[in-house]
Scaffold this active site. Structure first.
Site, PDB file in Angstrom:
ATOM      1  N   HIS A  72       0.868  -1.191   0.000  1.00  0.00           N
ATOM      2  CA  HIS A  72       0.000   0.000   0.000  1.00  0.00           C
ATOM      3  C   HIS A  72       0.898   1.232   0.000  1.00  0.00           C
ATOM      4  CE1 HIS A  72      -3.292   2.686   0.735  1.00  0.00           C
ATOM      5  NE2 HIS A  72      -2.679   3.171   1.792  1.00  0.00           N
ATOM      6  N   ASP A 196      -7.610   1.582   2.245  1.00  0.00           N
ATOM      7  CA  ASP A 196      -7.262   2.470   3.363  1.00  0.00           C
ATOM      8  C   ASP A 196      -8.200   3.653   3.598  1.00  0.00           C
ATOM      9  OD1 ASP A 196      -5.760   3.310   5.535  1.00  0.00           O
ATOM     10  OD2 ASP A 196      -4.257   4.356   4.353  1.00  0.00           O
ATOM     11  N   HIS A 446      -5.882   9.787  -0.468  1.00  0.00           N
ATOM     12  CA  HIS A 446      -6.598   9.804   0.810  1.00  0.00           C
ATOM     13  C   HIS A 446      -5.816  10.406   1.974  1.00  0.00           C
ATOM     14  CE1 HIS A 446      -4.754   5.751   0.447  1.00  0.00           C
ATOM     15  NE2 HIS A 446      -4.459   5.928   1.713  1.00  0.00           N
TER      16      HIS A 446
HETATM   17 ZN   LIG Z   1      -3.029   4.954   2.818  1.00  0.00          ZN
END
Ligand SMILES: [Zn+2]
Length: 1025
Positions: A72, A196, A446
């Site tokens: 990620h 996430d 994000h």
């Molecule tokens: Zn993240």
């Protein structure tokens, strides 16, 4: 941000923030094979849907555990995008994306069974362009064979709470286009993957469905919701993303991942983790294989209890993992071999390398009937006092800059499309929309527009936007010169929100080019700071238009006002010149001034009154709206819609919540992510405001001063059907050691029965009910923060008869905490970190703080017609006219043969009010991307016909070019609509069928309520005559 950024930080790994010497060495990659050597393992049994041909074979009578090896990679968070890519500042966070991709490719080549998933195209495309052709060829093979799979495929994994749908579509289009151009159909992601983001919007599901995704997986949801879903076996279901679009157009199969996006405990084999590797040598004193296998078998069975099929998924990876991919893969190889060996002893567990798409494919093949979700996943809480509702407002200045940049990017895209190649190469240099397009895509990440990055990263996001504006300004100059036929000294004033513009403040004469990006004519009040003179304003035809010079009571700066009328998708050029010999004075004798200037059609009286409480009945009014202020307090107290004969007592004031720093219930503090007030009741910034009134023919304003750090101008222009509240808040004082979260609150007498309404990413509206969630029995533990929702463009309350709507100019958090009341959080400044990994309090410059200015537009309407007002006004706000100035000397002709024009429209006819021109942008040398959107929901306009389907004729619609061919695509323009097909799912509300696409007729393009249609148009620009 980090999946394991839990309050207690229990993960033992030394990764997050641990400054320690770095000793690992990367596995050496074997020499890259020059020819695709492996077609060996490609399984070809049974019939497989397109894109799933390469999925691994499973065992139908066993529990299949799909191991998804993934990383990620935040596109900025604790480090900037470039620091993450190159692996700079590893003492802040050990992370280097270029090494991750190098290492993963090597490990994939070492064993054809291994698979890996990559997500963020902002990183991948950068890495790709740095590779040799040989490496690129090898990677293409890995992709074709399904060993490297792309999930999501946007430029970033976008935030869902503070993003606008237009920007989401743009960033997904950018990432998916890279994949389509580079890998063709092999690289097209089948699965959306938001592991996430901190809560999930319904509009996001709708957009993903329209982009053609077969399914969606995410990691975070409210802890209460998750418990209920596990018990009800509803971790996987069909999410109906739209209340307007006919199912299954916006239906999206959606799965909640079992462990957010982390590996199971004890099974993290990254260099960032501290778990023991598998030791399968029985002679070793460290031998642990037998125990680990037993542990794994139990884990798989426990986890599968909460899911409905004999398939379950494990996310084997986390933040910036796989920099030494060999560690992960070597242990996963062993795990698979050891666990599957137990099948000889009767084990019914089969573990395999898989991917999100291959897991989804097995769920689809199960042919189950799935329950349907119709609401969203906001707000997100990971504990009773841990509501992630602060980031709805965090970094309000960045949030506004992002929204303003969206506006500017659309203008840039449109002018590039209208002017053709002349926009890119012209008298002002090389114009380019790509840098701003990429910067805007990065901002959707994000941790970017969400406001949850470190300060220096937020600064870098703003830097990227600013760097993107510059080549767009060159593009605008080239395009405007081409379209107007005149080369001018164009100037862009970036600081009009603080009344700064050097050209208009010094020049004796200048031109104002007003570009309107809407597909309909607009009238807009232009305001420019000017010197202390009197000015004459002429419209494109040379006629004098009414203007005013207003002195701002707070700053003594003078602003010139005039109303500009601008045609659809076009511009009008106004000229402004000083009247020789006249100097304006702050308070001229009114009668004399007006009389002597009567030859200017401008009504020229400037009044600025300091009003003491109790001395005046304060009212401002135009032909549609009147607003009355309490003479004792100076606060807004009543609003009237004169046209619809509505009157509503509305009291508006600013308050602040005292931010928690933790208490006996929980140590949780308010921070960049979390909102947690100390008390339910906010405190007044001030119970009264000092007021001044400005009234001229072109504007009526009440200037309210609440405190040294909070003021507001309440404003009405002629012809305007809303009340404008321009607030200025900050720097928020924290010298008393109290973090403060400032709100603007509207209190009315409306009986709202616990209900209020907020938009989803600026598009469809969701009903919210205080202390309630539609799908489970809520135990409300934070009565304020637990009732906050994202407001991207609007919030409203209604009693069924009257509706009070507030439009915002950026994303904010909002709520209705008592009936008749509605609040928006406008700014926050906090002294503690909230322990979700960012590691900084949200101070926004430690010493000085930040002041922020923004606007709320308030509309009072009959509920039945309210949508007409707020839909059309929100569109005007989002795509406001762009002002470009030029010094007054007069330019030189662009072409000697052509006389300059002062007005231009890119459309031969306006689009109807329910159609929004969502995208008009260059796609290729002779190709444009065009999106048309029906901007009303089903049944929303209860009186007129704006919620009805609408049909357009695209032939000859545009004046600047001719469409020679038109192809319809899915929403992100990476598949032809006629060839696109999605996996079918059976919802428990009854089967749904994708309609077969009808023949595309440019003369009759029909849009259903809330439908977006996307086209690639081949065009020929009009010859420069
Ligand atoms: Zn993240």
């Amino acid at each position: 941000m980090g999946a394991d950024a839990r309050p207690s930080g229990e993960r033992a790994a030394g990764g997050r923030g641990a400054a320690r010497p770095w000793t690992s060495s990367r596995a050496r990659c074997p020499a890259l094979p020059l020819l695709p050597f492996l077609v060996v393992f490609l399984a070809a049994p049974s019939v497989r849907a397109a894109g799933y041909e390469t999925c691994p074979t499973v065992k139908p009578n066993m529990l299949n555990v799909h191991l998804v090896a993934h990383t990620h990679d935040d596109v900025g968070w604790l480090k900037t995008v470039d620091q993450y890519f190159y692996g700079i500042h590893n003492n802040v966070q050990h992370a280097g994306v270029q090494y991750i991709l190098d290492s993963v490719i090597c490990s994939l080549l070492a064993d054809p069974a291994r698979r890996f998933v990559y997500v963020e195209m902002a990183f991948f495309s950068r890495w790709w362009h740095q590779q040799t052709k040989a490496t690129q060829d090898v990677v293409r093979d890995l992709v074709r064979q399904g060993r490297l799979e792309f999930a999501n495929g946007g430029w970033v994994m976008n935030d869902e709470a503070s993003t606008h749908y237009g920007a989401i579509i743009d960033q997904m289009t950018l990432g998916l286009r890279f994949l389509e151009d580079t890998f063709g159909n092999d690289g097209r992601p089948r699965v959306a993957w938001h592991i996430d983001p901190f809560g999930h919007s319904r509009e996001q599901a709708s957009l993903f469905a329209q982009m053609g995704f077969d399914g969606f997986f995410f990691g975070r949801l409210d802890y209460q919701d998750k418990l209920v879903r596990k018990a009800k076996l509803e971790m996987e279901q069909v999410w109906r993303g739209s209340a307007s679009l006919k199912p299954p157009a916006a239906d999206l199969f959606t799965g909640v991942l079992p462990n957010m996006y982390n590996p199971p405990d004890n099974l993290c084999w990254d260099v960032l983790c501290a778990d023991k590797p598998i030791v399968d040598d029985r002679r070793s004193p460290e031998y642990n294989a037998e125990n680990l296998v037993a542990y794994f078998l139990k884990l798989a069975k426990d986890q599968s209890q909460f899911y409905r099929t004999n398939h379950t998924v494990m996310t084997m990876g986390s933040d910036f993992q796989y920099e030494n991919a060999d560690m992960w893969f070597k242990n996963l190889d062993k795990l698979i071999q050891l666990v599957n060996a137990q099948q000889a002893n009767g084990s019914r567990v089969n573990v395999l390398y898989s991917t999100p798409a291959c897991y989804l494919w097995e769920l689809n093949k199960a042919k189950l009937t799935w329950s349907v979700k119709q609401d969203d996943f906001f707000p997100y809480a990971d504990g009773p006092h841990m509501f992630w509702t602060g980031y709805f407002t965090s970094r309000p200045a960045l949030k506004r800059y992002e929204r303003l940049s969206y506006n500017f990017l659309q203008v840039c895209n449109q002018l590039e499309a209208l002017a053709g190649p002349a926009a890119n190469r012209g008298p002002y240099g090389a114009g380019d929309s790509a840098p701003l397009n990429e910067a805007m895509a990065v901002l959707q990440h994000h941790d970017a527009v969400s406001g949850t990055s470190k300060q220096h990263v937020a600064d870098d996001y703003a830097r990227q936007l600013a760097a993107g504006w510059t080549p767009c300004e060159v593009l605008l100059s080239n395009a405007l010169a081409r379209l107007s036929g005149s080369k001018e000294m164009f100037t862009f004033c970036h600081n009009l929100n603080t009344s700064l513009c050097p050209l208009s403040q010094t020049a004796k004469s200048f031109q104002v080019i007003v570009y309107n990006p809407l597909a309909r004519k607009v009238n807009r009040m232009v305001r420019l700071p000017v010197s202390k003179h009197v000015f004459l304003v002429k419209d494109p035809s040379g006629a004098v238009v009414p203007s005013d010079v207003v002195t701002m009571p707070s700053s003594n700066v003078q602003e010139l006002l005039f109303s500009a009328s601008v045609p659809a998708l076009g511009f009008s050029i106004y000229s402004v010149s000083q009247v020789p010999g006249w100097r304006s004075r702050p308070r001229p004798p009114e009668s004399r001034f007006q009389k002597s200037l009567s030859w200017i059609k401008s009504s020229f009286h400037v009044r600025s009154l300091l009003v003491k409480p109790s001395s005046h009945d304060l009212t401002i009014q135009n032909e549609y709206i009147s607003a009355r202020f309490d003479p004792d307090t100076g606060l807004l107290m009543e609003m009237k819609n004169l046209e619809q004969d509505l009157l509503l007592p509305v009291r508006q004031a600013f308050y602040w919540y005292n931010a928690s720093t933790g208490n006996q219930l929980s140590s949780q503090a308010s921070g960049a992510y979390i909102f947690r007030p100390n008390q339910q009741k906010p405190l007044f910034v001030s119970q009264w405001a000092q007021t001044r009134v400005v009234k001229t023919a072109l504007v009526q304003e009440v200037h309210q001063n609440f405190s040294a750090w909070c003021s507001q101008v309440v404003r009405l222009y002629p012809g305007q059907r809303h009340l404008e509240l321009e607030w200025t808040v900050g720097p928020i004082p924290v010298g008393d050691n109290w973090g403060k979260e400032v709100i603007s609150r509207f209190d009315t007498s409306l009986e709202t029965k616990g209900l209020f309404f907020t938009d989803s990413n600026g598009r469809e509206i969701l009903e919210r009910r205080r202390d309630y969630r539609p799908t489970w029995q809520l135990n409300q533990t934070e009565p304020v923060a637990g009732n906050y929702y994202p407001v991207n463009s609007r919030i409203y309350i209604t009693d069924g008869n009257m509706q009070l709507t507030v439009l915002t100019d950026r994303s904010q958090g909002g709520s209705s905490l008592s009936d008749g009341s509605m609040e928006l959080m406008v700014h926050r400044r906090l002294l503690r970190d909230d322990n979700r990994g960012v590691g900084e309090p949200l101070l926004e410059s430690e010493n000085t703080g930040l002041w922020v200015r923004g606007r709320h537009l308030v509309l009072l309407d009959k509920a039945r017609t309210a949508a007409v007002g707020h839909r059309l006004q929100a569109e005007k706000e989002l795509l406001a006219p762009q002002l470009v100035l030029a010094s007054g000397g007069g330019g030189t002709p662009y072409h000697l043969a052509v006389s300059p024009r002062k007005q231009f429209s890119g459309l031969r006819r306006e689009l109807p009010p329910n159609v929004h021109l969502l995208t008009l942008a260059r796609w290729g040398p002779e190709m444009l991307l065009l999106r048309l959107e029906h901007q009303f929901a089903l049944g929303e306009d209860m009186v007129g016909n704006l919620s009805s389907p609408v049909t357009l004729d695209l032939r000859d619609l545009f004046s600047a070019f001719t469409i020679t061919d038109l192809k319809e695509t899915t929403l992100a323009a990476n598949q032809l609509r006629a060839k696109a097909s999605r996996l079918q799912w059976t919802p428990n509300t009854g089967p749904t069928l994708e309609p077969s696409p009808s023949r595309l007729d440019p003369a009759g393009i029909t849009l259903q309520p809330m439908e977006i249609r996307t086209f690639l148009a081949s065009v020929r620009w009009e010859e420069e005559s």
